[in-house]
Each structure stands twice: as structure tokens, then as C-alpha cells.
Design a protein around this motif. Sequence first.
Motif, PDB file in Angstrom:
ATOM      1  N   LYS A  81       7.548   6.137  -0.207  1.00  0.00           N
ATOM      2  CA  LYS A  81       6.964   7.444  -0.815  1.00  0.00           C
ATOM      3  C   LYS A  81       7.797   8.189  -2.222  1.00  0.00           C
ATOM      4  O   LYS A  81       7.390   8.850  -2.830  1.00  0.00           O
ATOM      5  N   GLY A  86      -6.619  -2.342   4.247  1.00  0.00           N
ATOM      6  CA  GLY A  86      -6.978  -1.933   5.684  1.00  0.00           C
ATOM      7  C   GLY A  86      -7.017  -3.024   6.573  1.00  0.00           C
ATOM      8  O   GLY A  86      -7.879  -3.980   6.701  1.00  0.00           O
ATOM      9  N   ASN A 106      -8.215   3.827   3.212  1.00  0.00           N
ATOM     10  CA  ASN A 106      -7.138   4.398   4.076  1.00  0.00           C
ATOM     11  C   ASN A 106      -7.151   4.365   5.449  1.00  0.00           C
ATOM     12  O   ASN A 106      -8.109   3.410   5.808  1.00  0.00           O
ATOM     13  N   ALA A 150       0.702  -1.187  -0.003  1.00  0.00           N
ATOM     14  CA  ALA A 150      -0.008  -0.040   0.074  1.00  0.00           C
ATOM     15  C   ALA A 150       0.800   1.491   0.052  1.00  0.00           C
ATOM     16  O   ALA A 150       1.951   1.322   0.406  1.00  0.00           O
ATOM     17  N   ALA A 151       0.049   2.290  -0.314  1.00  0.00           N
ATOM     18  CA  ALA A 151       0.977   3.713  -0.395  1.00  0.00           C
ATOM     19  C   ALA A 151       1.269   4.079   0.930  1.00  0.00           C
ATOM     20  O   ALA A 151       0.944   3.684   1.974  1.00  0.00           O
ATOM     21  N   GLY A 152       2.623   4.772   1.112  1.00  0.00           N
ATOM     22  CA  GLY A 152       3.117   5.281   2.432  1.00  0.00           C
ATOM     23  C   GLY A 152       4.357   4.745   2.874  1.00  0.00           C
ATOM     24  O   GLY A 152       4.984   5.656   3.423  1.00  0.00           O
ATOM     25  N   SER A 185      -4.194   2.459  11.462  1.00  0.00           N
ATOM     26  CA  SER A 185      -4.012   1.500  10.643  1.00  0.00           C
ATOM     27  C   SER A 185      -3.612  -0.027  11.200  1.00  0.00           C
ATOM     28  O   SER A 185      -3.093   0.253  12.360  1.00  0.00           O
ATOM     29  N   ILE A 202      -0.928   1.173  14.034  1.00  0.00           N
ATOM     30  CA  ILE A 202      -0.185   2.233  13.933  1.00  0.00           C
ATOM     31  C   ILE A 202      -0.891   3.412  13.821  1.00  0.00           C
ATOM     32  O   ILE A 202      -1.967   3.330  13.243  1.00  0.00           O
ATOM     33  N   ASN A 220      -4.959  10.069  -4.121  1.00  0.00           N
ATOM     34  CA  ASN A 220      -5.466   9.809  -2.709  1.00  0.00           C
ATOM     35  C   ASN A 220      -6.201  11.230  -2.074  1.00  0.00           C
ATOM     36  O   ASN A 220      -5.600  12.415  -2.039  1.00  0.00           O
ATOM     37  N   ALA A 230       2.535   8.673  -0.839  1.00  0.00           N
ATOM     38  CA  ALA A 230       1.969   9.913  -1.729  1.00  0.00           C
ATOM     39  C   ALA A 230       3.213  10.832  -2.436  1.00  0.00           C
ATOM     40  O   ALA A 230       4.029  11.173  -1.213  1.00  0.00           O
ATOM     41  N   PHE A 252       1.983  13.839   4.412  1.00  0.00           N
ATOM     42  CA  PHE A 252       2.578  13.686   3.117  1.00  0.00           C
ATOM     43  C   PHE A 252       4.053  14.516   2.782  1.00  0.00           C
ATOM     44  O   PHE A 252       4.233  15.414   2.237  1.00  0.00           O
ATOM     45  N   TYR A 288      -0.111  -2.735   4.352  1.00  0.00           N
ATOM     46  CA  TYR A 288       0.965  -1.978   4.920  1.00  0.00           C
ATOM     47  C   TYR A 288       1.456  -2.346   6.414  1.00  0.00           C
ATOM     48  O   TYR A 288       2.569  -3.037   6.491  1.00  0.00           O
TER      49      TYR A 288
HETATM   50  C1  LIG Z   1       2.973   5.713   8.233  1.00  0.00           C
HETATM   51  C2  LIG Z   1       1.853   5.488   6.969  1.00  0.00           C
HETATM   52  C3  LIG Z   1       1.754   6.425   5.958  1.00  0.00           C
HETATM   53  C4  LIG Z   1       0.945   6.365   5.125  1.00  0.00           C
HETATM   54  N1  LIG Z   1       0.856   7.374   3.967  1.00  0.00           N
HETATM   55  C5  LIG Z   1      -0.064   7.099   2.954  1.00  0.00           C
HETATM   56  C6  LIG Z   1       0.202   7.892   1.766  1.00  0.00           C
HETATM   57  O1  LIG Z   1       1.206   8.632   1.693  1.00  0.00           O
HETATM   58  N2  LIG Z   1      -0.855   7.605   0.676  1.00  0.00           N
HETATM   59  C7  LIG Z   1      -2.039   6.834   0.989  1.00  0.00           C
HETATM   60  O2  LIG Z   1      -2.767   6.543   0.043  1.00  0.00           O
HETATM   61  N3  LIG Z   1      -2.111   6.075   2.083  1.00  0.00           N
HETATM   62  C8  LIG Z   1      -1.228   6.247   3.138  1.00  0.00           C
HETATM   63  N4  LIG Z   1      -1.078   5.401   3.878  1.00  0.00           N
HETATM   64  C9  LIG Z   1      -2.405   4.270   4.316  1.00  0.00           C
HETATM   65  C10 LIG Z   1      -2.023   3.069   3.898  1.00  0.00           C
HETATM   66  O3  LIG Z   1      -1.578   3.029   2.553  1.00  0.00           O
HETATM   67  C11 LIG Z   1      -3.493   2.068   3.961  1.00  0.00           C
HETATM   68  O4  LIG Z   1      -4.358   2.467   3.321  1.00  0.00           O
HETATM   69  C12 LIG Z   1      -3.572   1.964   5.475  1.00  0.00           C
HETATM   70  O5  LIG Z   1      -2.377   2.105   6.284  1.00  0.00           O
HETATM   71  C13 LIG Z   1      -4.422   0.719   5.863  1.00  0.00           C
HETATM   72  O6  LIG Z   1      -3.823  -0.410   5.565  1.00  0.00           O
HETATM   73  P1  LIG Z   1      -3.039  -1.334   6.806  1.00  0.00           P
HETATM   74  O7  LIG Z   1      -4.241  -1.441   7.610  1.00  0.00           O
HETATM   75  O8  LIG Z   1      -2.539  -2.581   5.983  1.00  0.00           O
HETATM   76  O9  LIG Z   1      -1.716  -0.514   7.114  1.00  0.00           O
HETATM   77  C14 LIG Z   1      -0.238   5.406   4.988  1.00  0.00           C
HETATM   78  C15 LIG Z   1      -0.268   4.598   6.415  1.00  0.00           C
HETATM   79  C16 LIG Z   1       0.826   4.635   7.038  1.00  0.00           C
HETATM   80  C17 LIG Z   1       0.673   3.374   8.444  1.00  0.00           C
END
Ligand SMILES: Cc1cc2nc3c(=O)[nH]c(=O)nc-3n(C[C@H](O)[C@H](O)[C@H](O)COP(=O)(O)O)c2cc1C
Length: 352
Positions: free
Chosen positions: A74, A305, A251, A69-71, A276, A117, A180, A94, A123, A327
Motif C-alpha cells: 500500500k 481474482g 476486486n 494486485a493492489a493491497g 479473495s 482470505i 478503486n 490503495a 484503506f 494477490y
Molecule cells: C488484504 C487485502 C487488501 C486489499 N486491498 C486492496 C486495495 O487497497 N485496493 C484494491 O484495489 N484492491 C485491494 N484488494 C483486492 C485485490 O487487489 C484483488 O482484487 C483481490 O484480492 C482478488 O484477487 P486475488 O484473489 O488474487 O487475491 C485487497 C485484497 C486483500 C486480500
Amino acid sequence: MPFDPYRLARPLLFKFQPETAHTLAFAAGKMVQPIPGMMSLMAALCGRPPKHLVKKVCGLTFPSPIGLAAGLDKGAERREVWKAMGFGFVEIGAVTPEPQPGNPKPRLFRLPEEHLILNRMGFNSEGALAVAHRLRQRPSGLTIGGNIGKNKVTPEEKALDDYRAAYRLIAPLVDFMTLNISSPNTPGLRRLQAPEALRPLLNGMLGVRKEMGLEHQPLFVKLAPDLPFDELDAIVDVVVSCGISGIVATNTTLDRGIVSELNRAKVESWGDGGLSGRGLKLKSREVQRRILKRLPKEIAFMACGGISSAEDATLALNDGAALVQIYSSLIFEGPMLIGRINHALAETRSAR
Ligand SMILES: Cc1cc2nc3c(=O)[nH]c(=O)nc-3n(C[C@H](O)[C@H](O)[C@H](O)COP(=O)(O)O)c2cc1C
């Protein structure tokens, strides 16, 4: 169970502040990535995705339906590493059009006992030009998406200009793009999800996609898990009527109710941010099922998620998701998680 070095490394890594641990892990990746043979060794340890997991979605080939997943990456810095871990795809970003530092630290917190987390990164981005430069070289066998956002200083009414500017630089270098509009850490960003704001944004982006001759490149929009269901339905209708290729959901959440009562005060003391990880799973799945009920089959859906096991991934795929993103569970379970999920998915498929 095969030897998993992350079980030894994790206690040490978790002694550091989460962002320091992230920097250390990235630095380790930077060291090993260029060493000849290291990525093959890592791929052998983690397990390459079995051939029959290959999936075609929106005309693209995904070596596995499991993506990063994104993040996490970056700036498109560790693509070889994600491929060696067994991911079939990665969303870079992002990325914002102009460089920006993100929110002041501390802005990343973890609750290991619940695999949760909290982040309010806001961003932090090197900007689209720098990331585009890195994307010019890319590994084969990994599908790459670009996740774009707007700069903090850009007023909401000018958001489309930012998405367009980032799109112009990143889109020609990736396989698919994701808008996003659901990060909770950029003031006002989530308001772009409101149908009356979303329609002009999506139409504007489809316009720039056409202008650039990228009509066949899939364009996704990423949604939050905190939308009331009637609004979510209206958003899905806008997505369908505009002709966007697909939806990524979800997200992070602003809902502190996903934390156990025992730890809620602690998490609240950390302040603002999106949650998350494991506790997000139920909430995200409710949202995903609601979207999928309304979404025509030809519009692709990526589930994200709280997905942390082959069972979770299978549920999402059986619900109708074409692809799955991960993620937080990577942070808690380590790199070998992806191979375990890939192989369990492959086994259930061949057993059918
Ligand atoms: C530290 C961190 C930074 C993130 N940055 C972004 C981002 O830049 N763009 C985005 O679309 N989602 C971002 N996310 C959200 C994740 O892509 C994901 O949608 C969210 O964490 C849920 O998935 P997970 O439970 O598997 O972590 C971020 C999540 C975390 C924990």
C-alpha cells in the motif's frame, strides 16, 4: 521441482495472526532489500521473466503480463522485492489523499484449506504525500501503477475531490493509475460504480489528467465481482464512452457462497469484509468474460481474482485479458509461484 524455501517458512508464518505474518514478511523484505546482491540472488532463485514474455499494453512495456494486485504494497515499500520475484508490474495502494488508520483489528483472516482470505482493512494508508515521497525512487524493469481511493470521512458526493487530490500527487510518479471504486470496506464506495455516479467521476478524472498534461498515461477503473450483469453492461458502456484506457476486474467479493458449506459458519463468524483467493476464480471469470464480450479491443483489460496457476493465467489471457494480477495465491503459494507461472507461460508461447 526446484527447492522452495516457502514450503518451510509457511507453517511458521501461518502460526501468526495474518496481519502479524504480513508485518513480519514485510520486515524481512525491508532487511534484505538493501543488502547488496540479495535482490539478484532472489531473482535468480525465483527466475527472471523470460524475455519473450514482454508485453506492450496502452503504450507501456510490461516485462511479464503477471502483476501484483493492489493491497499488498500500500505504501510502495517493497518494489525491488516484487521485481526480484518476477512480477512484471505492481499496483501500489490503495492510497488515500489523507492518511487514515483503516478499520480496527482484527481485519484480516485466512482459510488455508481453501486458499481464501477475508479482509476488511478499510484503506489503511499513510496518505498520498508520504507514498509519493517513496515513489520518487523506483527500480527500472518494473512497471508501476498507482491505485487510489477516497478517505472514509469524505462524503460520497465529494469523492471526486479525493480521487483528484490523490491523483495529483501519485500520477506523475507512476506509469498508470487505477481508480478503486470497488472495495467493499469503505462505506458507499461501491455506489460510485453506478453509471450515473461513474460518468461524472470518470469525466472529472480525465479532466485532471488533461490539466496535468498526462493525457497519454493510462487510467483504469477497478470493478467488483458482485454487480448484476445488466448493471455491469451499463458500466462498461460508460467506460467506453468516456474514453478511459481500461478496466481491472475483479476486486474481492461479498458473496459468502464461494466458501464451502463446511467452512461457511466459520467465515461468517469473522464478520464483514471481502473474500479473495481460489474460490473467487469462477465468479471473477464470469464477470471478466461478460466485460470482455462488450469491451472494444482497444480498451485494455486486466484480469484479477483467484488466479493461482499458469493454467488460470493462460485462461484469462486467452479470454482476452491483456494482463493478469495476483494477490491471495502469493500468500498461500509463496514468492516462487510467479517464476513458475512466468516460465510455464513462456513455454506454452514458444510451443505455439
Ligand atoms: C488484504 C487485502 C487488501 C486489499 N486491498 C486492496 C486495495 O487497497 N485496493 C484494491 O484495489 N484492491 C485491494 N484488494 C483486492 C485485490 O487487489 C484483488 O482484487 C483481490 O484480492 C482478488 O484477487 P486475488 O484473489 O488474487 O487475491 C485487497 C485484497 C486483500 C486480500
